[in-house]
Scaffold this active site. Structure first.
Site, PDB file in Angstrom:
ATOM      1  CB  CYS A   2      -0.907   0.004   1.227  1.00 60.93           C
ATOM      2  SG  CYS A   2      -1.921  -1.488   1.383  1.00 60.93           S
ATOM      3  CG  ASN A 100       2.784  -1.103   2.995  1.00 62.03           C
ATOM      4  OD1 ASN A 100       2.169  -2.094   2.636  1.00 62.03           O
ATOM      5  ND2 ASN A 100       3.961  -0.766   2.476  1.00 62.03           N
ATOM      6  CG  HIS A 500      10.719 -32.798 -23.628  1.00 62.30           C
ATOM      7  ND1 HIS A 500      11.028 -34.147 -23.649  1.00 62.30           N
ATOM      8  CD2 HIS A 500      11.715 -32.174 -24.304  1.00 62.30           C
ATOM      9  CE1 HIS A 500      12.176 -34.321 -24.290  1.00 62.30           C
ATOM     10  NE2 HIS A 500      12.613 -33.140 -24.701  1.00 62.30           N
TER      11      HIS A 500
END
Length: 603
Positions: A2, A100, A500
């Site tokens: 944030c 945050n 593959h």
């Protein structure tokens, strides 16, 4: 992931806060909010959606005041709703905080607070913070003591900014998530990242883990958890504020693709003298005691690390690349002869920091290869080497990848000279080619047919990218850029792996981009024919001299012929343009792709 911002001065802070939030929106754009203290209380406005929606709401209100905090969110705890948007308050609205990171013990803290009568209005972990502070204020604590005592209860990673009604300061701290103070003439600032306030001041103070900052209109002070003063230098950021603006481009991503020649000139400047590499941080002999190299990184930086591994391995150095989250969980053996290089644009990537710390504790030497001076990686590693790309705002990394790889070429040259041998003629040719790389990228951008090709070959079943050698990490990076901003399925493969398994996915509706470098030409041409036999169109991205590959493919995007070790960097620019134009044609949110944020500062 944030964005936090704060501003405190003697005049109104609202407009500066909104500018800072807009500048930080690359860090999160699920929701946004601000809180302004105006002398008679704290006014809070927040809403789900982008900062522009918050601005529209505020246009009808008169919220002014000298002290404010703001937040733009990328959701972790709780969906993006008005209620979950930051800022958050305690029960009485006296304490307001933005955050945050992740509070790992928030469930226990919340249950305890609820048992003591606190009521919660959101699903977020953040909301426990103002309640904890409020509880201490009610118990008679002074503001700073209440803040310190509350954060002592938090486990996890966090950056926090807080204001208290009637208190003339912003209180802040960090642990594992970035925070930087901006020192202005008429106001002081706080943010998760420098671009937030770059147009207001270029003087910054990078906070370190467990720092507690108290910021007022005309001063700031930083202390440790015990309250003892600590010294953090004031640094001048060399970025220009215009570097963080769009500058007439429709999107930051397009601007940053076009900025790659300038970024690379900055990366290379002063680091090549004739046939020698001059890294001020690493004079000759720096790495004579190194036996092996580990790269740890995430996302685009991981692909740059893979490119570096390929270069070093080719030059005779024992090198390996690891996804940082896996390296931390299942660490590879290291000793004092191991150099662990954390490749991280921001220097704040949580998984990469954890991997570096794990390696350091086990005796390895650590080196941060990053774009941000003062970042956590740069400060905590034994050494740091800066890519000097300038600020990158678009979530999808472009110019930083080119600058990371170019820096790894330079670092690789230093390593090979210290660890194995004297420079060869090929080394000199490669350095000459590196110095010409900015001009070659300019040519790619000016002559690219990517817009027309992306429109013509947009697939319905997916998009595949293949390459060999150093083209393989670029194939992975091309696929990552495409999926990030178009939201369409895209995968990168080593060309030799097609038969593959991946060949089962190829249909007439799956365009394949084959990246050629001039190495292994016959093998790649054989892969192209395998794909075409299944009906899929192939677009070759290769040097102009690779005429056989271009003739074999259905379409071709050419790049200038240069040293084979560097061709893939040019091819990557074409793939960036392919992704950009495809996303633009599809009207995607290019700079702010869904579910993604620029700097991943939580695990």
């Amino acid at each position: 992931m944030c964005g936090i911002t704060a501003r405190i001065g003697d005049d109104d802070s609202l407009e500066d806060l909104l500018v800072s939030l807009k500048n930080l929106e690359y860090r999160g754009y699920d929701s946004a909010g601000i809180a302004v203290q105006n002398g008679t209380g704290i006014e809070i406005d927040k809403c789900e959606g982008e900062v522009s929606e918050l601005q529209a709401e505020l246009a009808t209100k008169d919220h002014d005041g000298p002290i404010g905090i703001g937040h733009t969110r990328w959701s972790t705890h709780g969906p993006p709703t008005d209620a979950n948007a930051h800022p958050h308050t305690g029960c009485k609205g006296r304490v307001v905080a933005v955050h945050n990171g992740i509070i790992e013990n928030y469930t226990t803290l919340r249950e305890g607070l609820q048992a003591r009568g606190h009521e919660f209005t959101s699903d977020t972990d953040t909301e426990v913070i103002p309640h904890l502070v409020e509880e201490r204020l009610d118990a008679g604590f002074e503001a700073e003591a209440a803040f310190r005592d509350a954060i002592a209860e938090l486990d996890g990673s966090y950056a926090i900014a807080m204001i208290i009604d009637g208190d003339p300061a912003v209180y802040a701290t960090r642990n594992g998530s970035p925070l930087v103070v901006g020192v202005g003439d008429d106001a002081n600032y706080l943010a998760s990242d420098v671009p937030a306030f770059l147009e207001f001041t270029d003087r910054v103070v990078y906070l370190e883990d467990d720092d507690v900052a108290v910021i007022t209109a005309d001063d700031y002070r930083v202390t440790d958890t015990k309250g003892d003063a600590v010294s953090r230098p004031v640094e001048t950021v060399e970025w220009d504020s215009e570097d963080a603006e769009k500058g007439g481009y429709d999107h930051y991503m397009l601007k940053e693709i076009h900025e790659q020649p300038v970024a690379l000139r900055q990366t290379i400047h002063g680091r090549i003298e004739g046939e020698d590499v001059v890294l001020e941080e690493f004079p000759p002999g720096t790495f004579t005691d190194i036996d092996r190299v580990h790269f740890v990184a995430c996302g685009t930086s991981y692909h740059a690390g893979m490119y570096g591994e390929w270069l070093l391995s080719k030059w005779g150095i024992d090198a390996s690349t690891f996804i940082a989250s896996e390296y931390a969980a299942y660490p590879a053996p290291v000793d004092e002869g191991t150099l662990v290089i954390g490749v991280t644009q921001s220097g704040e990537t949580a998984d990469t920091l954890e991997a570096l710390e794990s390696a350091r504790k086990r005796g390895a030497r650590t080196l941060a290869l990053t774009n941000v001076i003062g970042s956590t990686a740069a400060r905590t590693c034994d050494d740091a080497l800066f890519i000097r790309a300038g600020p990158e705002i678009g979530v999808a990394a472009t110019k930083t990848f080119s600058s990371q790889v170019a820096t790894l070429v330079l670092l690789g040259e230093r390593l090979v000279r210290d660890m194995t041998a004297e420079p060869t003629d090929e080394c000199r040719q490669r350095l000459d080619a590196l110095e010409s790389l900015p001009e070659h990228i300019e040519t790619v951008i000016e002559d690219s047919r990517a817009a027309a090709i992306s429109e013509r070959w947009l697939g319905d079943d997916g998009h595949f990218f293949i390459g060999r050698g150093n083209a393989y990490p670029v194939a992975l990076e091309g696929a990552l850029k495409f999926k990030e901003i178009t939201y369409e399925h895209a995968e990168g493969f080593a060309a030799g792996e097609l038969k593959h398994g991946p060949l089962a996915l190829v249909t007439e509706e799956t365009p394949v981009f084959a990246i050629g470098t001039g190495q292994y030409p016959k093998r790649l041409e054989s892969n192209v024919r395998e794909i075409q036999t299944r009906g899929a169109p192939v677009i070759a991205v290769a040097p102009r001299t690779a005429t056989d590959l271009a003739d074999t493919a259905d379409e071709a995007l050419s790049v200038p012929a240069t040293h084979p070790d560097l061709v893939a960097i040019l091819a990557n620019v074409q793939l960036q343009l392919i992704a950009y134009h495809a996303a633009d044609e599809m009207e995607r949110s290019i700079d702010k792709p869904r579910n993604l944020a620029k700097s991943v500062t939580v695990e």
